[in-house]
Design a protein around this motif. Sequence first.
Motif, PDB file in Angstrom:
ATOM      1  N   LEU A 290       0.812  -1.210   0.000  1.00 35.67           N
ATOM      2  CA  LEU A 290       0.000   0.000   0.000  1.00 35.67           C
ATOM      3  C   LEU A 290       0.851   1.267   0.000  1.00 35.67           C
ATOM      4  N   GLY A 291       2.094   1.142   0.406  1.00 33.15           N
ATOM      5  CA  GLY A 291       2.985   2.289   0.442  1.00 33.15           C
ATOM      6  C   GLY A 291       2.622   3.289   1.518  1.00 33.15           C
ATOM      7  N   VAL A 292       2.172   2.781   2.681  1.00 27.39           N
ATOM      8  CA  VAL A 292       1.761   3.651   3.781  1.00 27.39           C
ATOM      9  C   VAL A 292       2.496   3.264   5.061  1.00 27.39           C
ATOM     10  N   ASP A 293       2.454   4.166   6.039  1.00 25.62           N
ATOM     11  CA  ASP A 293       3.105   3.915   7.320  1.00 25.62           C
ATOM     12  C   ASP A 293       2.171   3.252   8.328  1.00 25.62           C
ATOM     13  N   TYR A 294       0.881   3.356   8.080  1.00 21.18           N
ATOM     14  CA  TYR A 294      -0.090   2.768   9.013  1.00 21.18           C
ATOM     15  C   TYR A 294      -1.367   2.406   8.255  1.00 21.18           C
ATOM     16  N   ILE A 295      -2.105   1.485   8.811  1.00 22.88           N
ATOM     17  CA  ILE A 295      -3.410   1.079   8.294  1.00 22.88           C
ATOM     18  C   ILE A 295      -4.462   1.549   9.295  1.00 22.88           C
ATOM     19  N   ASP A 296      -5.468   2.252   8.821  1.00 22.11           N
ATOM     20  CA  ASP A 296      -6.463   2.795   9.745  1.00 22.11           C
ATOM     21  C   ASP A 296      -7.286   1.697  10.409  1.00 22.11           C
ATOM     22  N   LEU A 297      -7.758   0.738   9.623  1.00 24.70           N
ATOM     23  CA  LEU A 297      -8.608  -0.326  10.147  1.00 24.70           C
ATOM     24  C   LEU A 297      -8.130  -1.653   9.566  1.00 24.70           C
ATOM     25  N   TYR A 298      -7.669  -2.539  10.440  1.00 24.81           N
ATOM     26  CA  TYR A 298      -7.109  -3.821   9.995  1.00 24.81           C
ATOM     27  C   TYR A 298      -8.007  -4.945  10.474  1.00 24.81           C
ATOM     28  N   TYR A 299      -8.605  -5.647   9.516  1.00 21.68           N
ATOM     29  CA  TYR A 299      -9.554  -6.716   9.821  1.00 21.68           C
ATOM     30  C   TYR A 299      -8.887  -8.091   9.786  1.00 21.68           C
ATOM     31  N   GLN A 300      -9.353  -8.978  10.655  1.00 22.11           N
ATOM     32  CA  GLN A 300      -9.125 -10.397  10.431  1.00 22.11           C
ATOM     33  C   GLN A 300     -10.235 -10.841   9.481  1.00 22.11           C
ATOM     34  N   HIS A 301      -9.852 -11.234   8.278  1.00 22.38           N
ATOM     35  CA  HIS A 301     -10.796 -11.480   7.193  1.00 22.38           C
ATOM     36  C   HIS A 301     -11.698 -12.678   7.482  1.00 22.38           C
ATOM     37  N   ARG A 302     -11.120 -13.746   7.977  1.00 22.11           N
ATOM     38  CA  ARG A 302     -11.862 -14.910   8.448  1.00 22.11           C
ATOM     39  C   ARG A 302     -11.143 -15.436   9.685  1.00 22.11           C
ATOM     40  N   VAL A 303     -11.891 -15.993  10.607  1.00 24.31           N
ATOM     41  CA  VAL A 303     -11.338 -16.428  11.883  1.00 24.31           C
ATOM     42  C   VAL A 303     -10.790 -17.846  11.770  1.00 24.31           C
ATOM     43  N   ASP A 304      -9.562 -18.020  12.221  1.00 20.80           N
ATOM     44  CA  ASP A 304      -8.906 -19.331  12.242  1.00 20.80           C
ATOM     45  C   ASP A 304      -9.241 -20.003  13.570  1.00 20.80           C
ATOM     46  N   THR A 305     -10.107 -20.995  13.541  1.00 16.34           N
ATOM     47  CA  THR A 305     -10.540 -21.623  14.783  1.00 16.34           C
ATOM     48  C   THR A 305      -9.485 -22.561  15.365  1.00 16.34           C
TER      49      THR A 305
END
Length: 350
Positions: free
Chosen positions: A123-138
């Motif tokens: 992304l070429g950025v220093d930070y990500i505003d909102l970082y999701y776990q896309h799917r949960v690893d059970t």
Amino acid sequence: MAQDEEQFLVPRTKLGSQGLEVSKLGFGCMGLTGVYNSPVSEEEGVSIIKDAFSKGITFFDTADIYGPLANEVLVGKALKQLPREKIQLATKFGIAGFDMNRTMVKGDPEYVRTCCEASLQRLGVDYIDLYYQHRVDTSVPIEETMDELKKLVQEGKIRYIGLSEASPDTIRRAHAVHPITALQMEWSLWTREIEEEIVPLCKELGIGIVPYSPLGRGFFGGRAVVESLPATSSLATHPRFHGENLNKNKTIYNRIEALAKKHQCSPAQLALAWILQQGDDVVPIPGTTKIKNLDENVGSLRVKLTEEDREEISDAVPIEEIAGERTYINMLQNSWRFADTPPKGCRDSG
């Protein structure tokens, strides 16, 4: 489009209770690198992101698996032409790939960190505003995944944490480790399973909701999708767009089309207005590759519905009448055993 509509800017809202402020309408970037149809050129993709920003959309959603990887690169190139401090950038980790039509999910701490650092670079950025776990690893306790995400927040690499397609128990356990700012779930007029348990839980915990596929994967986007879906589109294998199911679902579309005429808007605008007005911290992220569709989506913010209107629209789409599952035929059998227990009424992780 009328001149006053061209000048209309998307308003802003608080997403969750942790301080993140975003545009009330987001933009899902997934389709720019090809999912439902062919990808657009890099120039076209950058252009539509910039156009969205000019209309007041500042909340952009991507993921490492989109492309894969190529979507984050494209979004990163667009961001270089926009003021970073005015953008709320969301991306995701957790889907490691697909094997024999199965969704391979990972959530161990080392993987979390590796994915985050790789996304920052693409992304070429220093930070990500909102970082999701896309799917949960059970196979990994959610507490371990959250501990690593918490460290990334403390290091300034991410600012807020989100989950996607998570069960109520997982949401509570994760939130106990570090506040969850947003939950991304499929939610539209014909996908409403989250309303019974997930939506009340998010309100209780102060978690914003980011509906993906708010137009029913394009079903409510216009009659062209309903009547003449290209054979090359991946939606041709989606249960709700397939064979007799599609014929049955056309009745649903016809009802929404009639109600849209009543409210002097398009079916897409009515469907988006319905979900936009489910709460101040409900921020859908429709995606498109066409400026005219983007303009139409923004116009949905001007459609005002009363509580009675929303009930009438909901009643026009009885869940028991929807024909077909909400996920792709070739993923139904295998995918959800690799991911988190879905909300009540769902068959898999989406």
